[in-house]
Design a protein around this motif. Structure first.
Motif, PDB file in Angstrom:
ATOM      1  N   LEU A 130       1.560  -6.785   1.331  1.00 44.45           N
ATOM      2  CA  LEU A 130       2.996  -7.009   1.393  1.00 44.45           C
ATOM      3  C   LEU A 130       3.449  -6.615   2.794  1.00 44.45           C
ATOM      4  CD1 LEU A 130       5.728  -7.638  -0.069  1.00 44.45           C
ATOM      5  CD2 LEU A 130       5.865  -5.178  -0.554  1.00 44.45           C
ATOM      6  N   ARG A 131       4.002  -7.558   3.543  1.00 42.56           N
ATOM      7  CA  ARG A 131       4.483  -7.267   4.905  1.00 42.56           C
ATOM      8  C   ARG A 131       5.988  -7.087   4.873  1.00 42.56           C
ATOM      9  NH1 ARG A 131       2.239 -11.178   9.128  1.00 42.56           N
ATOM     10  NH2 ARG A 131       0.464  -9.755   8.867  1.00 42.56           N
ATOM     11  N   ILE A 132       6.462  -5.997   5.469  1.00 44.91           N
ATOM     12  CA  ILE A 132       7.895  -5.748   5.567  1.00 44.91           C
ATOM     13  C   ILE A 132       8.267  -5.583   7.037  1.00 44.91           C
ATOM     14  CG2 ILE A 132       8.123  -4.825   3.236  1.00 44.91           C
ATOM     15  CD1 ILE A 132       7.984  -2.020   4.331  1.00 44.91           C
ATOM     16  N   ARG A 133       9.472  -6.125   7.422  1.00 39.55           N
ATOM     17  CA  ARG A 133       9.870  -6.160   8.835  1.00 39.55           C
ATOM     18  C   ARG A 133      11.348  -5.800   8.968  1.00 39.55           C
ATOM     19  NH1 ARG A 133       9.922 -10.631  11.689  1.00 39.55           N
ATOM     20  NH2 ARG A 133       8.643  -9.980  13.449  1.00 39.55           N
ATOM     21  N   SER A 134      11.643  -5.005  10.005  1.00 43.88           N
ATOM     22  CA  SER A 134      13.027  -4.637  10.286  1.00 43.88           C
ATOM     23  C   SER A 134      13.115  -4.041  11.685  1.00 43.88           C
ATOM     24  CB  SER A 134      13.528  -3.612   9.263  1.00 43.88           C
ATOM     25  OG  SER A 134      14.821  -3.157   9.593  1.00 43.88           O
ATOM     26  N   LYS A 135      14.305  -4.132  12.289  1.00 47.72           N
ATOM     27  CA  LYS A 135      14.521  -3.462  13.580  1.00 47.72           C
ATOM     28  C   LYS A 135      14.724  -1.964  13.386  1.00 47.72           C
ATOM     29  CE  LYS A 135      16.397  -7.427  16.100  1.00 47.72           C
ATOM     30  NZ  LYS A 135      17.523  -7.969  16.883  1.00 47.72           N
ATOM     31  N   ASP A 136      15.008  -1.566  12.158  1.00 48.30           N
ATOM     32  CA  ASP A 136      15.231  -0.157  11.820  1.00 48.30           C
ATOM     33  C   ASP A 136      14.021   0.363  11.048  1.00 48.30           C
ATOM     34  OD1 ASP A 136      16.075   2.327  11.038  1.00 48.30           O
ATOM     35  OD2 ASP A 136      17.821   1.637   9.904  1.00 48.30           O
ATOM     36  N   GLU A 137      13.192   1.158  11.728  1.00 47.67           N
ATOM     37  CA  GLU A 137      11.960   1.624  11.072  1.00 47.67           C
ATOM     38  C   GLU A 137      12.263   2.532   9.879  1.00 47.67           C
ATOM     39  OE1 GLU A 137      12.795   5.147  13.677  1.00 47.67           O
ATOM     40  OE2 GLU A 137      13.117   2.982  13.787  1.00 47.67           O
TER      41      GLU A 137
ATOM     42  N   VAL B 252      11.088  -5.794  16.799  1.00 44.69           N
ATOM     43  CA  VAL B 252      11.026  -5.648  15.340  1.00 44.69           C
ATOM     44  C   VAL B 252       9.812  -4.803  14.946  1.00 44.69           C
ATOM     45  CG1 VAL B 252      10.779  -6.878  13.154  1.00 44.69           C
ATOM     46  CG2 VAL B 252      12.166  -7.876  14.981  1.00 44.69           C
ATOM     47  N   PHE B 253      10.054  -3.831  14.060  1.00 47.65           N
ATOM     48  CA  PHE B 253       8.957  -3.040  13.504  1.00 47.65           C
ATOM     49  C   PHE B 253       8.375  -3.785  12.305  1.00 47.65           C
ATOM     50  CE2 PHE B 253      11.539   0.263  15.565  1.00 47.65           C
ATOM     51  CZ  PHE B 253      10.561   0.915  16.302  1.00 47.65           C
ATOM     52  N   GLU B 254       7.049  -3.702  12.175  1.00 53.43           N
ATOM     53  CA  GLU B 254       6.337  -4.380  11.094  1.00 53.43           C
ATOM     54  C   GLU B 254       5.450  -3.378  10.388  1.00 53.43           C
ATOM     55  OE1 GLU B 254       5.447  -8.956  12.143  1.00 53.43           O
ATOM     56  OE2 GLU B 254       3.645  -7.720  11.972  1.00 53.43           O
ATOM     57  N   LEU B 255       5.397  -3.464   9.067  1.00 47.94           N
ATOM     58  CA  LEU B 255       4.511  -2.593   8.299  1.00 47.94           C
ATOM     59  C   LEU B 255       3.804  -3.429   7.237  1.00 47.94           C
ATOM     60  CD1 LEU B 255       3.558   0.347   7.830  1.00 47.94           C
ATOM     61  CD2 LEU B 255       5.456   0.608   6.218  1.00 47.94           C
TER      62      LEU B 255
ATOM     63  N   THR C   5      -3.298   1.069   1.865  1.00 52.54           N
ATOM     64  CA  THR C   5      -3.746   1.135   3.262  1.00 52.54           C
ATOM     65  C   THR C   5      -2.609   0.536   4.106  1.00 52.54           C
ATOM     66  OG1 THR C   5      -6.085   0.858   2.676  1.00 52.54           O
ATOM     67  CG2 THR C   5      -5.456   0.320   4.938  1.00 52.54           C
ATOM     68  N   PRO C   6      -1.872   1.375   4.869  1.00 53.84           N
ATOM     69  CA  PRO C   6      -0.748   0.862   5.653  1.00 53.84           C
ATOM     70  C   PRO C   6      -1.111   0.640   7.120  1.00 53.84           C
ATOM     71  CG  PRO C   6      -0.558   3.232   5.450  1.00 53.84           C
ATOM     72  CD  PRO C   6      -1.894   2.844   4.841  1.00 53.84           C
ATOM     73  N   ILE C   7      -0.533  -0.387   7.736  1.00 49.03           N
ATOM     74  CA  ILE C   7      -0.732  -0.666   9.165  1.00 49.03           C
ATOM     75  C   ILE C   7       0.631  -0.967   9.791  1.00 49.03           C
ATOM     76  CG2 ILE C   7      -1.854  -2.128  10.894  1.00 49.03           C
ATOM     77  CD1 ILE C   7      -3.315  -2.406   7.547  1.00 49.03           C
TER      78      ILE C   7
ATOM     79  N   ALA D 155      10.607  -9.410   3.835  1.00 51.83           N
ATOM     80  CA  ALA D 155       9.407  -9.045   3.070  1.00 51.83           C
ATOM     81  C   ALA D 155       8.695 -10.302   2.599  1.00 51.83           C
ATOM     82  CB  ALA D 155       9.785  -8.171   1.873  1.00 51.83           C
ATOM     83  N   GLY D 156       7.388 -10.203   2.476  1.00 56.20           N
ATOM     84  CA  GLY D 156       6.636 -11.350   2.011  1.00 56.20           C
ATOM     85  C   GLY D 156       5.178 -11.031   1.774  1.00 56.20           C
ATOM     86  N   ILE D 157       4.546 -11.867   0.952  1.00 57.67           N
ATOM     87  CA  ILE D 157       3.108 -11.766   0.701  1.00 57.67           C
ATOM     88  C   ILE D 157       2.379 -12.454   1.843  1.00 57.67           C
ATOM     89  CG2 ILE D 157       1.238 -12.492  -0.830  1.00 57.67           C
ATOM     90  CD1 ILE D 157       3.246 -12.349  -3.145  1.00 57.67           C
ATOM     91  N   VAL D 158       1.402 -11.764   2.427  1.00 58.44           N
ATOM     92  CA  VAL D 158       0.660 -12.291   3.574  1.00 58.44           C
ATOM     93  C   VAL D 158      -0.489 -13.178   3.096  1.00 58.44           C
ATOM     94  CG1 VAL D 158      -0.669 -11.679   5.648  1.00 58.44           C
ATOM     95  CG2 VAL D 158       1.252 -10.239   4.918  1.00 58.44           C
ATOM     96  N   LYS D 159      -0.735 -14.258   3.811  1.00 53.51           N
ATOM     97  CA  LYS D 159      -1.884 -15.121   3.504  1.00 53.51           C
ATOM     98  C   LYS D 159      -3.142 -14.415   4.014  1.00 53.51           C
ATOM     99  CE  LYS D 159      -3.891 -19.705   4.065  1.00 53.51           C
ATOM    100  NZ  LYS D 159      -3.886 -20.983   4.788  1.00 53.51           N
TER     101      LYS D 159
END
Length: 496
Positions: free
Chosen positions: A309-316, A362-365, A353-355, A299-303
């Motif tokens: 807030l971007r979150i990433r995992s192989k498990d959606e 890896v899944f990204e949200l 607003t989610p993308i 997880a992290g704050i996007v520039k």
């Protein structure tokens, strides 16, 4: 002349693959019937490429001259859709072909369907290509700019007729499945050449189609089979990933579910996606964070100018759980020091607003925090384009803009052309009512440039439009890209 243009249209259908050769006579007869014509001459036509726009124009002129339609944009658009429907396969055939190509690969299926949507003139290539498009560098990456010129303006005749037309609630909106094959009316576009691909999302029936006004490559719309309102909730994230698993080469996102920060059609649950990488997707993580209970999720704050807030995992499923957790916390979050209010007078303000996308395995949200509060100073929204930028962009910042693509009004094309003449020739901008709204904007950026000439003026204006849109995105960010803004953002993340 009619026989020649009918033959050209049928030949176009055969060459593009819309119409099989064995249906040449059948399709010809369908078209003749639309013109109330009993006679046909099998004339010779050139082997050169057939320009669909020209052929349709000739056929529409013929229909108008015969009194079959009134000669106005509205009636012409209704009739040329009826003409194209004679060429397009039935829905079951399109769905069957799509399914066979999907067995090869999802890319094969979407490439077929996108081409069909253009060949059928559902996406009017000759209008879309009129859109002005360019890119501008920004501190956040390369921003996309487009001036939307593909939607035709209604003529007075059509507007008057629409006012007098009988009210209808069928289809309920432009996103309903009932649009497939609908003949249309002056206040509702024809969709006879429209084909929908049915898909299953969150164990329910949804539709997959392309936008007729493609703002980027393979700009698609995914919509609920039922006419239900937009709502950002846990199920929203599950729906996003259901689609991404079906089409991993696409991204999919949702407009927010509140006015001002939401999309144009909040009455029908839908998403937008496509095969395109926006500046937001390329933006790096500015600060990594760890969320208790979700240490296994990156997880992290996007520039980015908006608060993402971007979150990433192989498990959606982990992303769905965390996104639901973030949404629940944000819905009820107030930070008066940062002017974030969850509600005022019972009216809710916070939403997301989610993308979603897949990068490798890896899944990204991306979770974009939104707030629609208004004040006397900013009656259209505090986190909305501020008044000083309304000469360029006054409309809501929806999903497409959030990702870094400005969809600007058609008026700007003419205004920029007039402005360029005034700047080159030193005319007084305030003397022209069409462009006087731009006077202060021009006065601010003019000192940056030593000399404005006929050769560089439009490049300068395009650059400044891009800079202004970047400021618009900064206005829409609930947490600003400043030390104070980042500190406030981390306060919110600290409660997760």
């Amino acid at each position: 002349m009619l026989s020649e243009n009918i033959k050209k249209l049928v030949e176009y259908g055969i060459r593009t693959g819309l119409t099989p050769e064995c249906e040449r006579i059948y399709t010809t007869n369908l078209l003749l019937e639309l013109f109330h014509e009993d006679d046909y001459e099998d004339v010779e036509i050139s082997e050169e490429e057939i320009e669909l726009e020209d052929v349709l124009k000739n056929l529409l002129d013929e229909a108008a001259s015969r009194g079959i339609i009134e000669d106005s944009i509205g009636y012409r658009d209704l009739f040329d859709t009826k003409l194209m429907n004679c060429l397009v396969p039935r829905p079951a055939q399109v769905q069957e072909t799509f399914a066979k190509k999907y067995e090869v690969s999802p890319e094969e299926a979407t490439s077929y369907y996108y081409k069909l949507s253009q060949d059928s003139d559902y996406i009017r290539r000759y209008r879309v290509k009129k859109d002005m498009k360019w890119k501008v560098d920004s501190p956040y990456g390369e921003i996309d700019i487009t001036i939307n010129l593909s939607k035709p303006e209604k003529d007075p005749k059509a507007i008057a007729a629409a006012k007098n037309a009988k009210a209808s609630s069928y289809p309920k909106c432009l996103l309903c499945v009932e649009n497939e094959g609908y003949a249309g009316r002056l206040n509702h576009p024809a969709r006879e050449n429209h084909r929908i691909i049915p898909i299953t999302v969150n164990e329910s029936c949804w539709g997959f189609q392309y936008s007729p006004y493609v703002y980027y490559n393979e700009h698609c719309i995914v919509f609920n089979g039922k006419h239900e309102p937009m709502k950002i909730e846990r199920a929203t994230f599950a729906k996003l990933f259901d689609f991404i698993k079906l089409f991993p080469h696409y991204f999919l996102g949702s407009n927010a579910d509140l006015p001002i920060v939401g999309g144009s059609i909040l009455s029908h649950d839908h998403f937008q996606g496509g095969h395109y990488t926006f500046a937001m997707a390329k933006a790096p993580i500015e600060k990594e964070v760890v969320i208790p209970g979700y240490e296994d999720v990156e997880a992290g704050i996007v520039k980015w100018p908006l608060s993402v807030l971007r979150i990433r995992s192989k498990d959606e499923k982990r992303l769905i759980d965390l996104a639901d957790h973030v949404l629940g916390a944000w819905r009820g979050y107030t930070d008066e020091a940062a002017f974030i209010y969850a509600e005022t007078d019972g009216e809710p303000h916070n939403t997301i607003t989610p993308i979603a996308r897949k990068v490798g395995d890896v899944f990204e949200l991306d979770l974009t925090l939104r707030n629609n509060i208004t004040t006397d100073e900013h009656p259209l929204g505090v986190y909305h384009p501020h008044a000083e930028y309304h000469n360029i962009k006054k409309e809501n910042i929806g999903l497409i803009e959030v990702m870094g693509l400005a969809v600007l009004p058609a008026r700007l094309k003419e205004e920029l052309e007039i402005l360029s003449d005034y700047l080159v020739n030193g005319k007084e901008i305030r003397s022209n009512e069409k462009i006087e709204k731009h006077a202060e904007w021009v006065e601010k950026f003019l000192p940056k440039y030593d000399k404005i000439t006929e050769e560089n003026v439009m490049d300068i204006l395009k650059e400044e439009v891009g800079i202004t849109f970047t400021h618009v995105l900064e206005d829409a960010g609930v947490y600003k890209c400043t030390p104070e803004g980042r500190e406030a953002f981390l306060r919110f993340i600290g409660i997760l």
